[in-house]
Design an enzyme around this catalytic site. Sequence first.
Site, PDB file in Angstrom:
ATOM      1  N   HIS A 377       0.785  -1.237   0.000  1.00 32.27           N
ATOM      2  CA  HIS A 377       0.000   0.000   0.000  1.00 32.27           C
ATOM      3  C   HIS A 377       0.819   1.290   0.000  1.00 32.27           C
ATOM      4  O   HIS A 377       0.270   2.367  -0.261  1.00 32.27           O
ATOM      5  CB  HIS A 377      -0.914  -0.001   1.224  1.00 32.27           C
ATOM      6  CG  HIS A 377      -2.247   0.666   0.991  1.00 32.27           C
ATOM      7  ND1 HIS A 377      -2.447   1.667   0.063  1.00 32.27           N
ATOM      8  CD2 HIS A 377      -3.443   0.479   1.582  1.00 32.27           C
ATOM      9  CE1 HIS A 377      -3.714   2.058   0.098  1.00 32.27           C
ATOM     10  NE2 HIS A 377      -4.335   1.354   0.997  1.00 32.27           N
ATOM     11  N   SER A 491     -12.183   6.285   4.079  1.00 33.54           N
ATOM     12  CA  SER A 491     -11.187   6.729   3.115  1.00 33.54           C
ATOM     13  C   SER A 491     -11.846   7.432   1.939  1.00 33.54           C
ATOM     14  O   SER A 491     -12.856   6.980   1.416  1.00 33.54           O
ATOM     15  CB  SER A 491     -10.382   5.523   2.620  1.00 33.54           C
ATOM     16  OG  SER A 491      -9.411   5.926   1.683  1.00 33.54           O
TER      17      SER A 491
END
Length: 654
Positions: A377, A491
């Site tokens: 990530h 998010s």
Amino acid sequence: MLTIQTLKICDGIVLKKSNFHRNFSKKVKNVKDFNYQYLQKSKVPTMHFQKSLPRLPIPELSKSKDRFLNAVRPLMNSDEYAKTIQIVNSFADKEGKTLQETLIAKDKANKHTSYISDYWFDLYLRDRVALPINYNPLLVVQNDTRPEYNNQLLRASNLLVTSLRFMLSLRAQLLIPEVYHLNPKKSNTPSFWNVTGFLPESLSWYGAYLFKAFPLDMSQFPGLFNASRIPKINKDVIFRDPKSNHILIQKNGNFYVFDVLDSDGNLLAPTEILGNMAKIMNDNSPKAEFPLGVLTCQNRNEWAKQRAHLEETGNAEALKLIDSAIFNLVLDDETMGDDKHKLLKHYLHGDGANRWFDKSISLIVTKDGVSGVNFEHSWGDGVAVLRYIEDIYAETVKKPFLTPECKPSDKNISVKKMEFKLDDKAKHFVQKATKEYSDFYNSLSIDYILYEGLNKDRIKKFKVSGDCIMQLGFQAAYHLLYGKYVGTYESCSTSAFKHGRTETMRPCTDKTKAFCDGLHTKSKAELRALMQECTTYHSMLVKEAAMGQGFDRHLFALMKIAEDHNLPRPELFDSYAYKYLNKSILSTSTLSSPNMMGGGFGPVTKEGFGIAYSVFPDKVGAAVISYKDHNNSTHFVEALNKIFVDITNLLSGE
């Protein structure tokens, strides 16, 4: 977007017609080869809009102050909130002003990027926790509707061919730029691409804006391929080698590599790739006794020391082959069937023996052809990965290059099984990591919900936000179980800006709290009115976050500015309110794509839940992951189901 009609056969394609007339640096032998090389042939270069993308704005300090206070208010009692107001006002009036000025000055001096980009990379790369569960998410695509195409060898080979076509399109600037169209029917047209493509790069974004279309940042896309995160003491590094031409394959804990591009940089024929893949599939080597992949499942400092030892004992070149490979294609001997629990566990963590979690992308294909990715990530976010997986899925289920009738070719076979020199110390590393990782992933509680009482149409009928409905469900379910409200993270991508990453949207608000508190005491009319208020406010917060007007990244950057300049740490960042809000007990992210079978990620704190959710045309769903010692995901799913039933009843009838 160019439409090229083709007739596909096992070893290539026959071109019917193309109106593509641009010149490219990539030299291919003829039109047939050219069309095989590239998944897309965009009239507008991939990075055409990059130069003129707007820069991520730095919010006004006063607005971030107010937004922070609004976010913490539903989480605190009156005394705690009064104390927080004092701390935040003092920060805004004193050191915050200086930090804001310094941040603005730094941003003006670095117009090539965003104010958050370097800090965000640094945040990821400095964290010492293991990548699986803590950071690496999973995405799993739907199976092919044709059972014969779910054969492991065939599906993996088709996914590989199309992935390479995607990569070569990106390398040659032929991948269609990522653009968000407010009204695709009006803007995603030949006129749009002709006009914006004609404009110079410095003006192209403004041309798109006139069409009410918004090009997105594509700086992360090169990080999909030829890249790996390398463990180092205290801070990792991202390694990239865009010139390498080999793919990494894992099977039974063993590592294989083979070249997928020839000496001219052209993609091997589909049956040649099939031939290499078949050679690996037919290799009867036993499971690796000491599978090195499990070492990537550890604390980063521990792994950094172990990797240094491996390099010192004759494995440096082998490790470099892993790091530089285009991506990692994992062939697993497991079957998933219809077991969603098994699927989530398998793609989130597995047992580590047949993984290399440091690679940017690991494309995993099981024995029964279930396919998905587990991705590192630090280098990028979901926008790039989702675009990649959606594009390759679409071609492989509609126009795959390989069919069940195709026979593997024996030409251009270059498979090499990698060998490692493991001394007793290295073997001990593997044994220790295997035991510790097993304890780690067995500490998880994993469950999911698929609820058909709610769907896009039913939610839309009452003019409420599907995303808001899901977040209301999470808040109410947690409150039902624990009787309180906690820090919640949703998010939100800021890829509409140059080098934007993500912003936090805070879905636990005064309005959601009022709705949840009154869910079983207020009338249906009152609750519907509250739900409308929640939707309006929720939509505003989402829009603010997407437009770079959240407060989380801003305050984080101010904190980092203080650290950079060796200034005293402001009281705000050690306050109860700041710490409580940023302990994300509910960490959530949405994934609503009909092509996805599932997605998920681990909790970001031991006491928390990781919740990946979707709103589909026929149902809503969520994968819920927690740690057994702190929470039970099945209990949360049961509570969520009760709340969804309540909301369904609320949206039913008059």
